[in-house]
Scaffold this motif. Sequence first.
Motif, PDB file in Angstrom:
ATOM      1  N   ALA A 288      11.169  -2.730 -37.917  1.00  0.00           N
ATOM      2  CA  ALA A 288      11.459  -1.079 -38.341  1.00  0.00           C
ATOM      3  C   ALA A 288      10.533   0.198 -38.066  1.00  0.00           C
ATOM      4  CB  ALA A 288      12.599  -0.662 -38.996  1.00  0.00           C
ATOM      5  N   ASN A 289       8.652  -0.255 -38.421  1.00  0.00           N
ATOM      6  CA  ASN A 289       7.556   0.183 -38.335  1.00  0.00           C
ATOM      7  C   ASN A 289       8.090   1.209 -39.752  1.00  0.00           C
ATOM      8  OD1 ASN A 289       5.056   0.447 -37.795  1.00  0.00           O
ATOM      9  ND2 ASN A 289       6.026   2.360 -36.191  1.00  0.00           N
ATOM     10  N   LEU A 290       9.104   0.512 -40.914  1.00  0.00           N
ATOM     11  CA  LEU A 290       9.149   1.820 -41.804  1.00  0.00           C
ATOM     12  C   LEU A 290       7.691   1.725 -42.731  1.00  0.00           C
ATOM     13  CD1 LEU A 290      12.548   1.146 -42.668  1.00  0.00           C
ATOM     14  CD2 LEU A 290      11.451   3.203 -41.182  1.00  0.00           C
ATOM     15  N   GLU A 291       7.473   2.329 -44.170  1.00  0.00           N
ATOM     16  CA  GLU A 291       6.486   2.142 -44.568  1.00  0.00           C
ATOM     17  C   GLU A 291       7.173   2.569 -46.193  1.00  0.00           C
ATOM     18  OE1 GLU A 291       2.852   3.731 -44.485  1.00  0.00           O
ATOM     19  OE2 GLU A 291       2.075   3.885 -42.239  1.00  0.00           O
TER      20      GLU A 291
ATOM     21  N   LYS B  94      -0.848  10.835 -30.606  1.00  0.00           N
ATOM     22  CA  LYS B  94      -0.445   9.771 -31.086  1.00  0.00           C
ATOM     23  C   LYS B  94       0.378   9.285 -32.433  1.00  0.00           C
ATOM     24  CE  LYS B  94      -2.571   5.434 -32.238  1.00  0.00           C
ATOM     25  NZ  LYS B  94      -3.766   4.181 -32.225  1.00  0.00           N
ATOM     26  N   VAL B  95       1.493   8.955 -32.580  1.00  0.00           N
ATOM     27  CA  VAL B  95       2.726   8.703 -33.838  1.00  0.00           C
ATOM     28  C   VAL B  95       1.806   7.859 -33.829  1.00  0.00           C
ATOM     29  CG1 VAL B  95       3.893  10.993 -33.032  1.00  0.00           C
ATOM     30  CG2 VAL B  95       4.350   9.029 -31.804  1.00  0.00           C
ATOM     31  N   ILE B  96       2.073   6.282 -33.725  1.00  0.00           N
ATOM     32  CA  ILE B  96       2.000   5.584 -34.263  1.00  0.00           C
ATOM     33  C   ILE B  96       0.934   4.992 -34.435  1.00  0.00           C
ATOM     34  CG2 ILE B  96       3.285   3.025 -33.835  1.00  0.00           C
ATOM     35  CD1 ILE B  96       5.463   3.962 -32.405  1.00  0.00           C
ATOM     36  N   GLU B  97       0.532   3.820 -35.422  1.00  0.00           N
ATOM     37  CA  GLU B  97      -0.983   3.521 -36.084  1.00  0.00           C
ATOM     38  C   GLU B  97      -1.039   2.503 -36.759  1.00  0.00           C
ATOM     39  OE1 GLU B  97      -3.424   5.686 -37.137  1.00  0.00           O
ATOM     40  OE2 GLU B  97      -2.816   7.954 -36.014  1.00  0.00           O
TER      41      GLU B  97
END
Length: 107
Positions: free
Chosen positions: A18-21, A103-106
């Motif tokens: 989910a691309n959560l940290e 850019k918002v996704i690294e």
Amino acid sequence: MSVGSVSLEEVRRVAELANLELTPEEEPLMQRDLNAILGHVAELNQLDTTGVPAMAQVGELIQMIEDAAGATLRPDQIRPSIDRKAVMACAPESDGRFFKVPKVIER
């Protein structure tokens, strides 16, 4: 994942997908929440739904509203799009064809 028993490794994998940290403090909280959700789903699965009709589909609901109220949806009509040059002229940043955004996704 087994029902009602999500491991911390599974929490980490789901968070990654989910691309959560999640911080180390948040992981057990997420584990608790996911296990609670699975517990509720397990309870729902125990209900006898024999004789319960399937949920209505959107098309059926629209037809019911039209039948009851006499209202109908407007017919689809082909219309010209907004002029790209006019839209791009209002954009904060553009290359003339597309909006430029940060850019918002690294990864």
